[in-house]
Enzyme design. Structure first.
Site, short mmCIF file in Angstrom:
data_model
loop_
_atom_site.label_atom_id
_atom_site.label_comp_id
_atom_site.label_asym_id
_atom_site.label_seq_id
_atom_site.Cartn_x
_atom_site.Cartn_y
_atom_site.Cartn_z
N ASP A 67 6.91 -6.02 0.80
CA ASP A 67 5.98 -5.02 1.33
C ASP A 67 6.58 -4.48 2.62
OD1 ASP A 67 3.92 -3.55 2.43
OD2 ASP A 67 2.41 -5.13 2.29
N ASP B 256 5.23 1.38 -1.31
CA ASP B 256 6.10 0.55 -0.47
C ASP B 256 6.09 -0.93 -0.84
OD1 ASP B 256 3.61 -0.28 0.58
OD2 ASP B 256 4.50 -0.60 2.56
N GLU B 257 5.65 -1.24 -2.05
CA GLU B 257 5.59 -2.64 -2.45
C GLU B 257 6.12 -2.82 -3.87
OE1 GLU B 257 1.81 -4.81 -1.70
OE2 GLU B 257 1.27 -3.01 -0.57
P1 TTP Z 1 0.45 -0.66 3.25
O1 TTP Z 1 1.60 -1.46 2.73
O2 TTP Z 1 -0.93 -1.14 2.96
O3 TTP Z 1 0.55 -0.53 4.83
P2 TTP Z 1 1.80 -0.36 5.77
O4 TTP Z 1 3.08 -0.49 5.03
O5 TTP Z 1 1.66 0.90 6.54
O6 TTP Z 1 1.63 -1.54 6.80
P3 TTP Z 1 1.84 -3.09 6.55
O7 TTP Z 1 2.94 -3.50 7.49
O8 TTP Z 1 0.53 -3.71 6.89
O9 TTP Z 1 2.23 -3.27 5.10
O10 TTP Z 1 0.56 0.82 2.73
C1 TTP Z 1 1.79 1.48 2.55
C2 TTP Z 1 1.66 2.94 2.90
O11 TTP Z 1 0.66 3.54 2.11
C3 TTP Z 1 1.26 3.16 4.33
O12 TTP Z 1 2.38 3.20 5.21
C4 TTP Z 1 0.53 4.47 4.26
C5 TTP Z 1 -0.05 4.51 2.86
N1 TTP Z 1 -1.49 4.20 2.95
C6 TTP Z 1 -2.38 5.27 3.09
O13 TTP Z 1 -1.99 6.42 3.10
N2 TTP Z 1 -3.70 4.99 3.22
C7 TTP Z 1 -4.19 3.72 3.24
O14 TTP Z 1 -5.39 3.51 3.37
C8 TTP Z 1 -3.26 2.62 3.08
C9 TTP Z 1 -3.75 1.21 3.09
C10 TTP Z 1 -1.94 2.92 2.95
MG MG Z 2 3.41 -2.03 3.67
#
Ligand code: TTP
Ligand code: MG
Length: 409
Positions: free
Chosen positions: A13, A108-109
């Site tokens: 992730d 992103d995962e």
């Molecule tokens: P996530 O992996 O949930 O968040 P992140 O990568 O920004 O942070 P973390 O380090 O906690 O993993 O989501 C990946 C991307 O998806 C995030 O950068 C932006 C997008 N996203 C949105 O647009 N809206 C949302 O509500 C979420 C949760 C994510």
């Molecule tokens: Mg993330």
């Protein structure tokens, strides 16, 4: 921790993904509270923010107004979706160097089944360290990784030591860490489920794990059984590589015409109707796609297909329509009567998700985790129109609105 379990699943992730890409592209932002979404003059919600901004209490899904109040010194940026999707595709290529079994989970995962292949790298931890280093070298981005005997545990593990984490979680460790926690510590359990369970005296993951699965089914319906299994740290679903996922590989729609068509205007109207169907399905399920194909069967049952891959993935009807029209050879509908028309979108990329996973993705409830798509004003206009049309159809049904061009058909 020694890794003695099998299979060995890795979940990656990316850390603060959109924000991290922005910081990488604009190095002067390094170390600053960067907030993506809800930028200058924008209303709307925060897509994500850098870890520096999280210290102020800002998080994904929060209104931009509130984020500004909590973090007035924050640097607000509109999201550049296309750039992120490109990085996402590069990531996928890197993952596939380590194992052929890579299942993308969101933008992103991804989950990877590395069982067996880890020996090539000296062991699972060594493999993951090499992977993290490669992502750093190639993309200047950091990620957090979980290693576990199942997809679900690996996903949980990836979130335990963010950012730049590497966490091993076997079933015993899962029980030790999660059993005392409230039920919504489990991924996929939200506010409403938590409330329902609390009403039955089920508060912690341990409570959940010790509740009979039939009882849980009675309380939560079909999801109850799944939750029962997961609360015990069990998950037998396998990582399925993108290419092998039957539903997500492509989306298409075709129609056999009432009578063989020899009228270019009507062909055009039918293609528009098909493009609209496909684009709408993409949006509903949270995908954008790169390859557009058409299938055309002539009156004498000769079938041809033609495809074209575009640079910028899309979920927009007008783009799909234009590309599809270009692919149909001129003589069809003129000299050659047409019997069947189909439009297909493939090379799909998942850009939206909700915490219930794919199957229960609901256009309306999915909104809180929607990516904020910032494009040029004209595209934004079309986007707003598209959203409005989707909303009306969600409420009043498929047939409530027809695109002007399809009224002909
Ligand atoms: P996530 O992996 O949930 O968040 P992140 O990568 O920004 O942070 P973390 O380090 O906690 O993993 O989501 C990946 C991307 O998806 C995030 O950068 C932006 C997008 N996203 C949105 O647009 N809206 C949302 O509500 C979420 C949760 C994510
Ligand atoms: Mg993330």
């Amino acid at each position: 921790m020694m890794i003695e379990f099998s299979p060995v699943i890795v979940h990656v992730d990316m850390d603060a993904f959109f924000a991290a890409v922005e910081v990488r592209n604009n190095p002067h932002l390094k170390g600053k509270p960067v907030i993506v979404g809800g930028g200058a003059g924008q209303r709307g919600v925060v897509s994500t923010c850098s870890y520096e901004a999280r210290k102020f209490g800002v998080h994904s899904g929060m209104s931009a107004v509130k984020a500004r109040r909590l973090c007035p010194q924050g640097v607000f940026i509109s999201s550049g979706l296309r750039g992120y999707v490109y990085v996402s595709a590069r990531l996928q290529q890197i993952f596939e160097k380590y194992t052929p079994i890579v299942e993308p989970f969101s933008v992103d995962e991804a989950s990877m089944d590395i069982t067996g292949t880890e020996k090539l790298f000296g062991g699972p931890i060594e493999l993951v360290e090499a992977l993290k280093q490669e992502i750093r070298d190639q993309l200047q981005l950091s990620c957090s990784v979980g290693i576990a005997p199942s997809k679900y545990l690996a996903k949980l593990a990836s979130g335990l030591n963010k950012p730049d984490g590497l966490t091993v979680l076997d079933r015993d460790e899962f029980k030790r860490i999660y059993y005392p926690r409230p039920v919504d510590a489990l991924w996929g359990v939200g506010e409403s489920t938590k409330k329902v369970l609390a009403g039955k005296g089920i508060h912690t993951v341990a409570d959940l794990a010790s509740t009979d699965s039939k009882l849980l089914k009675g309380i939560l319906g079909k999801n109850g059984e799944g939750l029962s299994v997961i609360s015990q740290g069990i998950d037998r679903t396998k990582a399925v590589p993108y290419r092998e996922r039957p539903h997500d590989k492509s989306m298409s729609h075709e129609t056999t015409l009432g009578k063989d068509l020899q009228d270019p205007t009507r062909i055009k109207a039918t293609v528009l109707w098909l493009a609209d169907k496909v684009a709408r399905r993409l949006r509903r399920r949270g995908y954008i796609g790169r390859t557009i194909s058409v299938k055309i069967r002539s009156h004498d049952f000769q079938t041809i297909t033609r495809s074209h891959t575009i640079n910028h993935p899309t979920d927009r009807c007008d783009v799909v329509f234009q590309q599809a029209m270009r692919l149909i050879p001129k003589e069809y509908g003129m000299k050659i009567p047409v019997r069947l028309l189909g439009v297909r979108m493939s090379q799909l990329i998942k850009i939206r998700f909700n915490d219930q996973g794919d199957e229960t993705l609901n256009h309306k409830t999915g909104e809180s985790v929607q990516l904020e798509l910032m494009v040029n004003p004209q595209e934004e206009e079309i986007g707003r129109l598209t959203e409005a049309v989707d909303a009306i159809r969600d409420r009043y049904g498929e047939k409530s609105i027809k695109l002007a061009g399809t009224l002909l058909s």
